[in-house]
Design a protein around this motif. Sequence first.
Motif, PDB file in Angstrom:
ATOM      1  N   LEU A 145     -10.208 -88.308  -4.471  1.00 19.24           N
ATOM      2  CA  LEU A 145     -10.900 -89.448  -3.881  1.00 19.24           C
ATOM      3  C   LEU A 145     -10.353 -90.758  -4.433  1.00 19.24           C
ATOM      4  CD1 LEU A 145     -13.083 -90.244  -1.899  1.00 19.24           C
ATOM      5  CD2 LEU A 145     -14.749 -90.131  -3.772  1.00 19.24           C
ATOM      6  N   ALA A 146     -10.029 -90.790  -5.739  1.00 22.94           N
ATOM      7  CA  ALA A 146      -9.477 -92.009  -6.331  1.00 22.94           C
ATOM      8  C   ALA A 146      -8.107 -92.321  -5.746  1.00 22.94           C
ATOM      9  CB  ALA A 146      -9.389 -91.853  -7.852  1.00 22.94           C
ATOM     10  N   PHE A 147      -7.304 -91.274  -5.503  1.00 16.90           N
ATOM     11  CA  PHE A 147      -5.994 -91.483  -4.897  1.00 16.90           C
ATOM     12  C   PHE A 147      -6.142 -92.014  -3.477  1.00 16.90           C
ATOM     13  CE2 PHE A 147      -2.055 -89.550  -2.915  1.00 16.90           C
ATOM     14  CZ  PHE A 147      -1.196 -90.501  -3.454  1.00 16.90           C
ATOM     15  N   ALA A 148      -7.109 -91.473  -2.725  1.00 14.67           N
ATOM     16  CA  ALA A 148      -7.357 -91.967  -1.374  1.00 14.67           C
ATOM     17  C   ALA A 148      -7.811 -93.426  -1.404  1.00 14.67           C
ATOM     18  CB  ALA A 148      -8.406 -91.101  -0.678  1.00 14.67           C
ATOM     19  N   LEU A 149      -8.646 -93.782  -2.376  1.00 13.80           N
ATOM     20  CA  LEU A 149      -9.097 -95.171  -2.504  1.00 13.80           C
ATOM     21  C   LEU A 149      -7.926 -96.097  -2.807  1.00 13.80           C
ATOM     22  CD1 LEU A 149     -12.429 -94.708  -4.520  1.00 13.80           C
ATOM     23  CD2 LEU A 149     -12.189 -95.413  -2.135  1.00 13.80           C
ATOM     24  N   ALA A 150      -6.974 -95.615  -3.607  1.00  7.73           N
ATOM     25  CA  ALA A 150      -5.802 -96.435  -3.907  1.00  7.73           C
ATOM     26  C   ALA A 150      -4.968 -96.681  -2.659  1.00  7.73           C
ATOM     27  CB  ALA A 150      -4.957 -95.750  -4.986  1.00  7.73           C
ATOM     28  N   ILE A 151      -4.831 -95.666  -1.820  1.00  6.02           N
ATOM     29  CA  ILE A 151      -4.075 -95.828  -0.576  1.00  6.02           C
ATOM     30  C   ILE A 151      -4.800 -96.791   0.352  1.00  6.02           C
ATOM     31  CG2 ILE A 151      -3.187 -94.629   1.457  1.00  6.02           C
ATOM     32  CD1 ILE A 151      -2.876 -92.135  -0.261  1.00  6.02           C
ATOM     33  N   ILE A 152      -6.119 -96.650   0.451  1.00  6.52           N
ATOM     34  CA  ILE A 152      -6.902 -97.530   1.322  1.00  6.52           C
ATOM     35  C   ILE A 152      -6.824 -98.968   0.825  1.00  6.52           C
ATOM     36  CG2 ILE A 152      -9.234 -98.020   2.145  1.00  6.52           C
ATOM     37  CD1 ILE A 152      -9.763 -94.984   1.926  1.00  6.52           C
ATOM     38  N   ALA A 153      -6.766 -99.165  -0.496  1.00  9.89           N
ATOM     39  CA  ALA A 153      -6.659-100.521  -1.036  1.00  9.89           C
ATOM     40  C   ALA A 153      -5.362-101.190  -0.600  1.00  9.89           C
ATOM     41  CB  ALA A 153      -6.735-100.473  -2.560  1.00  9.89           C
ATOM     42  N   VAL A 154      -4.325-100.386  -0.345  1.00  5.79           N
ATOM     43  CA  VAL A 154      -3.038-100.939   0.079  1.00  5.79           C
ATOM     44  C   VAL A 154      -3.013-101.181   1.582  1.00  5.79           C
ATOM     45  CG1 VAL A 154      -0.555-100.511   0.213  1.00  5.79           C
ATOM     46  CG2 VAL A 154      -1.832 -99.861  -1.842  1.00  5.79           C
ATOM     47  N   VAL A 155      -3.466-100.194   2.373  1.00  2.27           N
ATOM     48  CA  VAL A 155      -3.341-100.285   3.837  1.00  2.27           C
ATOM     49  C   VAL A 155      -4.585-100.864   4.492  1.00  2.27           C
ATOM     50  CG1 VAL A 155      -1.727 -98.366   3.888  1.00  2.27           C
ATOM     51  CG2 VAL A 155      -4.159 -97.902   4.152  1.00  2.27           C
ATOM     52  N   GLY A 156      -5.709-100.912   3.768  1.00  2.00           N
ATOM     53  CA  GLY A 156      -6.925-101.486   4.326  1.00  2.00           C
ATOM     54  C   GLY A 156      -7.881-100.419   4.833  1.00  2.00           C
ATOM     55  N   PRO A 157      -9.165-100.790   5.028  1.00  2.00           N
ATOM     56  CA  PRO A 157     -10.170 -99.831   5.511  1.00  2.00           C
ATOM     57  C   PRO A 157      -9.985 -99.544   6.991  1.00  2.00           C
ATOM     58  CG  PRO A 157     -11.148-101.991   5.280  1.00  2.00           C
ATOM     59  CD  PRO A 157      -9.745-102.122   4.764  1.00  2.00           C
ATOM     60  N   GLY A 158     -10.775 -98.591   7.485  1.00  2.00           N
ATOM     61  CA  GLY A 158     -10.691 -98.186   8.888  1.00  2.00           C
ATOM     62  C   GLY A 158     -10.556 -96.681   8.984  1.00  2.00           C
ATOM     63  N   LEU A 159     -11.010 -96.119  10.109  1.00  2.00           N
ATOM     64  CA  LEU A 159     -11.022 -94.673  10.264  1.00  2.00           C
ATOM     65  C   LEU A 159      -9.617 -94.086  10.163  1.00  2.00           C
ATOM     66  CD1 LEU A 159     -12.587 -92.073  10.915  1.00  2.00           C
ATOM     67  CD2 LEU A 159     -12.149 -92.529  13.337  1.00  2.00           C
ATOM     68  N   ALA A 160      -8.658 -94.656  10.889  1.00  2.00           N
ATOM     69  CA  ALA A 160      -7.309 -94.096  10.889  1.00  2.00           C
ATOM     70  C   ALA A 160      -6.697 -94.152   9.488  1.00  2.00           C
ATOM     71  CB  ALA A 160      -6.432 -94.846  11.894  1.00  2.00           C
ATOM     72  N   ASN A 161      -6.836 -95.286   8.810  1.00  2.00           N
ATOM     73  CA  ASN A 161      -6.271 -95.408   7.466  1.00  2.00           C
ATOM     74  C   ASN A 161      -6.918 -94.437   6.489  1.00  2.00           C
ATOM     75  OD1 ASN A 161      -4.657 -97.466   8.428  1.00  2.00           O
ATOM     76  ND2 ASN A 161      -6.000 -99.100   7.693  1.00  2.00           N
ATOM     77  N   VAL A 162      -8.235 -94.286   6.593  1.00  2.00           N
ATOM     78  CA  VAL A 162      -8.943 -93.362   5.703  1.00  2.00           C
ATOM     79  C   VAL A 162      -8.481 -91.928   5.926  1.00  2.00           C
ATOM     80  CG1 VAL A 162     -11.203 -92.324   5.255  1.00  2.00           C
ATOM     81  CG2 VAL A 162     -10.975 -94.799   5.357  1.00  2.00           C
ATOM     82  N   MET A 163      -8.333 -91.544   7.192  1.00  2.00           N
ATOM     83  CA  MET A 163      -7.953 -90.167   7.487  1.00  2.00           C
ATOM     84  C   MET A 163      -6.507 -89.871   7.100  1.00  2.00           C
ATOM     85  SD  MET A 163     -10.571 -88.558   8.431  1.00  2.00           S
ATOM     86  CE  MET A 163     -11.389 -89.560   7.198  1.00  2.00           C
ATOM     87  N   VAL A 164      -5.617 -90.835   7.284  1.00  2.00           N
ATOM     88  CA  VAL A 164      -4.232 -90.651   6.833  1.00  2.00           C
ATOM     89  C   VAL A 164      -4.189 -90.519   5.308  1.00  2.00           C
ATOM     90  CG1 VAL A 164      -1.973 -91.755   6.663  1.00  2.00           C
ATOM     91  CG2 VAL A 164      -3.202 -91.783   8.828  1.00  2.00           C
ATOM     92  N   ALA A 165      -4.977 -91.349   4.617  1.00  2.00           N
ATOM     93  CA  ALA A 165      -5.037 -91.245   3.160  1.00  2.00           C
ATOM     94  C   ALA A 165      -5.552 -89.880   2.715  1.00  2.00           C
ATOM     95  CB  ALA A 165      -5.928 -92.358   2.602  1.00  2.00           C
ATOM     96  N   LEU A 166      -6.590 -89.389   3.385  1.00  2.71           N
ATOM     97  CA  LEU A 166      -7.110 -88.060   3.046  1.00  2.71           C
ATOM     98  C   LEU A 166      -6.088 -86.975   3.383  1.00  2.71           C
ATOM     99  CD1 LEU A 166     -10.837 -88.306   4.210  1.00  2.71           C
ATOM    100  CD2 LEU A 166      -9.974 -88.253   1.872  1.00  2.71           C
ATOM    101  N   GLY A 167      -5.343 -87.151   4.469  1.00  2.00           N
ATOM    102  CA  GLY A 167      -4.304 -86.183   4.810  1.00  2.00           C
ATOM    103  C   GLY A 167      -3.245 -86.086   3.733  1.00  2.00           C
ATOM    104  N   ILE A 168      -2.860 -87.228   3.166  1.00  3.30           N
ATOM    105  CA  ILE A 168      -1.895 -87.219   2.064  1.00  3.30           C
ATOM    106  C   ILE A 168      -2.475 -86.514   0.846  1.00  3.30           C
ATOM    107  CG2 ILE A 168      -0.587 -88.703   0.488  1.00  3.30           C
ATOM    108  CD1 ILE A 168      -0.440 -90.769   2.739  1.00  3.30           C
ATOM    109  N   VAL A 169      -3.772 -86.715   0.609  1.00  2.94           N
ATOM    110  CA  VAL A 169      -4.428 -86.050  -0.522  1.00  2.94           C
ATOM    111  C   VAL A 169      -4.486 -84.541  -0.319  1.00  2.94           C
ATOM    112  CG1 VAL A 169      -6.641 -85.809  -1.728  1.00  2.94           C
ATOM    113  CG2 VAL A 169      -5.772 -88.083  -1.148  1.00  2.94           C
TER     114      VAL A 169
END
Length: 298
Positions: A145-169
Amino acid sequence: MTTTSAPGPVTGHAPEPAAAAPRRRTLRLLLRRPSTVVAVGFLLLLVLLAVLAPWISPHDPFAQDLADRFAPYSADHLLGTDDLGRDVASRLLYAIKLALLAPLISVGVALALGVPTGLWAGLSRGVVDAVLSRVADALLSLPGLAFALAIIAVVGPGLANVMVALGIVFAPSLFRVVRGAAMAVAEEPFIDSARSIGSPTSRVLWVHVLPNVSAPLLVQATILMGLALLSEAGLSFLGLGVQPPEASWGSMLRTAYENQFEAPLSVLPPGIAVVVTVLAFNTLGDAIRDAMTARGRR
């Protein structure tokens, strides 16, 4: 002079294809468990409700009525209203689409990243396997979850960004599953036979190895669907997922939490929806795993 008689009519059914028999056995094993039938039926019901939501929603999910905030359960508002007077039942129905779309995006990204690299590492071994395995181990050592939050901090919030971040995790866990299964398949004689006749590595991977690692891959992907939904709800609860005025179960939980003293029961509809849907995904994943294990013992 010899005569030959015309062949008689062929009786019986055509033999069942060899590949179809294991699938039929697995399906029968799955359907023997009532919990699996209930889980599949519930997920199909969610799909149906998501499709029919624009027609069966009792109210406009975005319409506000500040004079009717926190209305109790009634015939007009089956699940009451929220802090802006919006109908909770309508928002719950509209949020089903995002609840199903979010896991599909995240698991799709994880499959796109984890499957090719896992197949390649499991079949190639050597330096390729060592490098990819160390990268996967490094990612797995980080809090997901912390890694996903770090990705979201770079690309910004939003459903697509959150799901891509979770996919990487999620990708490293799929990589480990596929790599382990591919290493076992790579020792089989038919892999050596395919290589001996000049089959390229890409054909060996996709035609010979991938079908034989699909069982553990399917189990892991199904379980990750539930985990993705739970993670999306948590990130939307923090305000990093679906943005207003769109409805999601996580954002509805956040609204219920902020107004728990004015409407104590408002947490129940989205909370129960998240719990039951995650439970359905996990039940289906466990059933597929047990069915694969039982089929392998025969």
